[in-house]
Structure formats: C-alpha cells, structure tokens
Design a protein around this motif. Sequence first.
Motif, PDB file in Angstrom:
ATOM      1  N   SER A  60      36.348  49.851  39.018  1.00 57.41           N
ATOM      2  CA  SER A  60      36.741  49.926  40.434  1.00 57.41           C
ATOM      3  C   SER A  60      36.283  48.675  41.164  1.00 57.41           C
ATOM      4  O   SER A  60      36.973  48.170  42.049  1.00 57.41           O
ATOM      5  CB  SER A  60      36.091  51.160  41.065  1.00 57.41           C
ATOM      6  N   ILE A  61      35.137  48.102  40.781  1.00 52.42           N
ATOM      7  CA  ILE A  61      34.661  46.926  41.514  1.00 52.42           C
ATOM      8  C   ILE A  61      35.502  45.715  41.153  1.00 52.42           C
ATOM      9  O   ILE A  61      35.964  44.962  42.021  1.00 52.42           O
ATOM     10  CB  ILE A  61      33.177  46.685  41.191  1.00 52.42           C
ATOM     11  N   PHE A  62      35.783  45.511  39.849  1.00 47.98           N
ATOM     12  CA  PHE A  62      36.472  44.293  39.458  1.00 47.98           C
ATOM     13  C   PHE A  62      37.974  44.479  39.423  1.00 47.98           C
ATOM     14  O   PHE A  62      38.692  43.584  38.973  1.00 47.98           O
ATOM     15  CB  PHE A  62      35.975  43.829  38.077  1.00 47.98           C
ATOM     16  N   ARG A  63      38.436  45.665  39.847  1.00 48.74           N
ATOM     17  CA  ARG A  63      39.881  45.947  39.873  1.00 48.74           C
ATOM     18  C   ARG A  63      40.498  45.623  38.524  1.00 48.74           C
ATOM     19  O   ARG A  63      41.544  44.981  38.423  1.00 48.74           O
ATOM     20  CB  ARG A  63      40.558  45.090  40.948  1.00 48.74           C
ATOM     21  N   LEU A  64      39.834  46.043  37.457  1.00 49.27           N
ATOM     22  CA  LEU A  64      40.292  45.708  36.106  1.00 49.27           C
ATOM     23  C   LEU A  64      41.239  46.772  35.605  1.00 49.27           C
ATOM     24  O   LEU A  64      40.955  47.475  34.664  1.00 49.27           O
ATOM     25  CB  LEU A  64      39.090  45.699  35.154  1.00 49.27           C
ATOM     26  N   TYR A  65      42.424  46.942  36.283  1.00 45.83           N
ATOM     27  CA  TYR A  65      43.220  48.086  35.796  1.00 45.83           C
ATOM     28  C   TYR A  65      44.098  47.706  34.630  1.00 45.83           C
ATOM     29  O   TYR A  65      44.285  46.556  34.377  1.00 45.83           O
ATOM     30  CB  TYR A  65      44.067  48.620  36.945  1.00 45.83           C
TER      31      TYR A  65
ATOM     32  N   VAL B  50      29.599  41.869  47.570  1.00 43.37           N
ATOM     33  CA  VAL B  50      29.961  40.462  47.363  1.00 43.37           C
ATOM     34  C   VAL B  50      31.470  40.350  47.221  1.00 43.37           C
ATOM     35  O   VAL B  50      32.109  39.496  47.821  1.00 43.37           O
ATOM     36  CB  VAL B  50      29.255  39.947  46.087  1.00 43.37           C
ATOM     37  N   VAL B  51      32.053  41.285  46.441  1.00 44.80           N
ATOM     38  CA  VAL B  51      33.494  41.196  46.205  1.00 44.80           C
ATOM     39  C   VAL B  51      34.247  41.375  47.506  1.00 44.80           C
ATOM     40  O   VAL B  51      35.212  40.666  47.797  1.00 44.80           O
ATOM     41  CB  VAL B  51      33.900  42.261  45.164  1.00 44.80           C
ATOM     42  N   SER B  56      37.731  38.999  51.735  1.00 44.79           N
ATOM     43  CA  SER B  56      38.055  38.723  53.152  1.00 44.79           C
ATOM     44  C   SER B  56      38.179  37.215  53.348  1.00 44.79           C
ATOM     45  O   SER B  56      39.072  36.739  54.047  1.00 44.79           O
ATOM     46  CB  SER B  56      36.956  39.289  54.040  1.00 44.79           C
ATOM     47  N   ILE B  57      37.327  36.430  52.697  1.00 44.75           N
ATOM     48  CA  ILE B  57      37.443  34.969  52.834  1.00 44.75           C
ATOM     49  C   ILE B  57      38.792  34.515  52.291  1.00 44.75           C
ATOM     50  O   ILE B  57      39.516  33.728  52.902  1.00 44.75           O
ATOM     51  CB  ILE B  57      36.296  34.289  52.063  1.00 44.75           C
ATOM     52  N   ILE B  58      39.165  35.075  51.125  1.00 47.53           N
ATOM     53  CA  ILE B  58      40.417  34.641  50.501  1.00 47.53           C
ATOM     54  C   ILE B  58      41.594  34.959  51.433  1.00 47.53           C
ATOM     55  O   ILE B  58      42.520  34.170  51.608  1.00 47.53           O
ATOM     56  CB  ILE B  58      40.592  35.358  49.155  1.00 47.53           C
ATOM     57  N   VAL B  75      35.853  37.489  35.760  1.00 50.38           N
ATOM     58  CA  VAL B  75      34.407  37.684  35.905  1.00 50.38           C
ATOM     59  C   VAL B  75      34.024  39.061  35.378  1.00 50.38           C
ATOM     60  O   VAL B  75      33.059  39.223  34.629  1.00 50.38           O
ATOM     61  CB  VAL B  75      34.020  37.552  37.400  1.00 50.38           C
ATOM     62  N   GLY B  76      34.845  40.066  35.702  1.00 53.88           N
ATOM     63  CA  GLY B  76      34.523  41.425  35.239  1.00 53.88           C
ATOM     64  C   GLY B  76      34.521  41.509  33.732  1.00 53.88           C
ATOM     65  O   GLY B  76      33.588  42.028  33.117  1.00 53.88           O
ATOM     66  N   ILE B  77      35.558  40.912  33.119  1.00 52.82           N
ATOM     67  CA  ILE B  77      35.626  40.965  31.649  1.00 52.82           C
ATOM     68  C   ILE B  77      34.433  40.241  31.059  1.00 52.82           C
ATOM     69  O   ILE B  77      33.809  40.681  30.088  1.00 52.82           O
ATOM     70  CB  ILE B  77      36.950  40.359  31.170  1.00 52.82           C
ATOM     71  N   GLY B  78      34.066  39.112  31.699  1.00 52.34           N
ATOM     72  CA  GLY B  78      32.903  38.374  31.199  1.00 52.34           C
ATOM     73  C   GLY B  78      31.672  39.246  31.193  1.00 52.34           C
ATOM     74  O   GLY B  78      30.940  39.335  30.205  1.00 52.34           O
ATOM     75  N   TYR B  79      31.443  39.966  32.310  1.00 53.87           N
ATOM     76  CA  TYR B  79      30.254  40.820  32.375  1.00 53.87           C
ATOM     77  C   TYR B  79      30.299  41.875  31.282  1.00 53.87           C
ATOM     78  O   TYR B  79      29.351  42.069  30.519  1.00 53.87           O
ATOM     79  CB  TYR B  79      30.212  41.540  33.736  1.00 53.87           C
ATOM     80  N   VAL B  80      31.453  42.562  31.184  1.00 55.04           N
ATOM     81  CA  VAL B  80      31.516  43.711  30.269  1.00 55.04           C
ATOM     82  C   VAL B  80      31.328  43.263  28.834  1.00 55.04           C
ATOM     83  O   VAL B  80      30.534  43.837  28.081  1.00 55.04           O
ATOM     84  CB  VAL B  80      32.878  44.429  30.443  1.00 55.04           C
TER      85      VAL B  80
END
Lengths: 65, 128
Positions: A60-65, B50-51, B56-58, B75-80
């Motif tokens: 949900s945070i990274f919108r990784l759908y 942060v997201v 909002s900036i974008i 970034v999310g994939i990198g973390y996971v």
Amino acid sequence: MGIDVLFKIAGIGIITAILNVILKKSDKDEIATFVTIAGLIIVLLLVVDMLGGLFDSLRSIFRLY
Amino acid sequence: MDIFKIIGIGIIGTIIVGVLKGVRSDLAVYAIVVTGIVMLVNVISGLGGVVETFSSIIEKTKLDDGLFSGILKIVGIGYVTEYSAGLCSDAGGESIAQKILLSGKVAIFIISLPILNKLVETVVALIP
C-alpha cells in the motif's frame, strides 16, 4: 505488532523441546514427533500471518500493485 | 520510527535466535523472519509520510505521475528484495538469496523501461 511475538516463538520452541525430552524419557517417541510438528505448524501460521500483513502494508505504501 | 527501539528489537531478536538454535534449531529460522518483520514494520510506519510529501511535490511540478509511481515502485522493490535476500541468506539459503536479488534486478529493469522511453522521447523532442 510488537516484540511479544518473538517471545511467543521462543516460548513455543522451549516448551516443545521440554515436552520432547519428557516424552522420549517415557518412551512415547511418536507423540514426541507430533509435538514437534505441532510446534512448527503453530509458529508457521503465526509467521505467515505476520508476513502477509507486512507485505500488504509495503504494497500500500509503495503502490506496488 | 525510533531508532533505539529498532536496534533493541534487533538485539533481542538475535538473542532469541541464539537461544532457539541451542534448544530447537528448526524454529530459529522463524525467529529470524519475525525479527525482520517487526523491525521493518516499525521502519515503514515513518515511510508513509515521506511518500505523501514527495507525491505532493511532484504534483506541483505537473510532471506525469507515471514517472513518480515508477520510481516509487523501484524503491519498494529494492527494499523488499533486499530484506528477503538478507533473510534467506541468514536462514542458510545462500543461493536462494542470490536468486531473489537477481529477480529483483529484473523486476526493476522492467519497471524502468517506460521511464527510459519517456526520457528518449523528450530528448528527441528537444532536437530541432
């Protein structure tokens, strides 16, 4: 989602280990293996549930759908 | 997102893994997984804000939001992948960890293609 889950797992591990020793002493080896497997399954359910929750919040945070 | 809390969880987790390795080595893997989960959940709680600020900036820059969601996905994939690869190598599955890292790289590469495409388009548009 605190640290208590960690202690739960440690508790299950220790209890099943003790039960194993007791059951082995009273030569009921098959029940000992049942206890081991039961401990594993309980912890597995716990962990899979937490993992699902974590990946949902990540998605949900990274919108990784 | 209190750093000391996370460090505390990590230390307690390693202690419990040590105890479990002695008593019942098969449950130690679970303890490693749960420690990772609890730490990551605490870290993520701060990341949502942060997201939001970034998006909002974008919006102010009127950029196409596909770019930003692409970057966010990367970034999310990198973390996971980083998290699960570390987990697998901890639990003894070294080759599995390498495979997870490889699949993460491929996934990031696939997601970055549209961004690359957009970059080339804008460059071509600039050339008279």
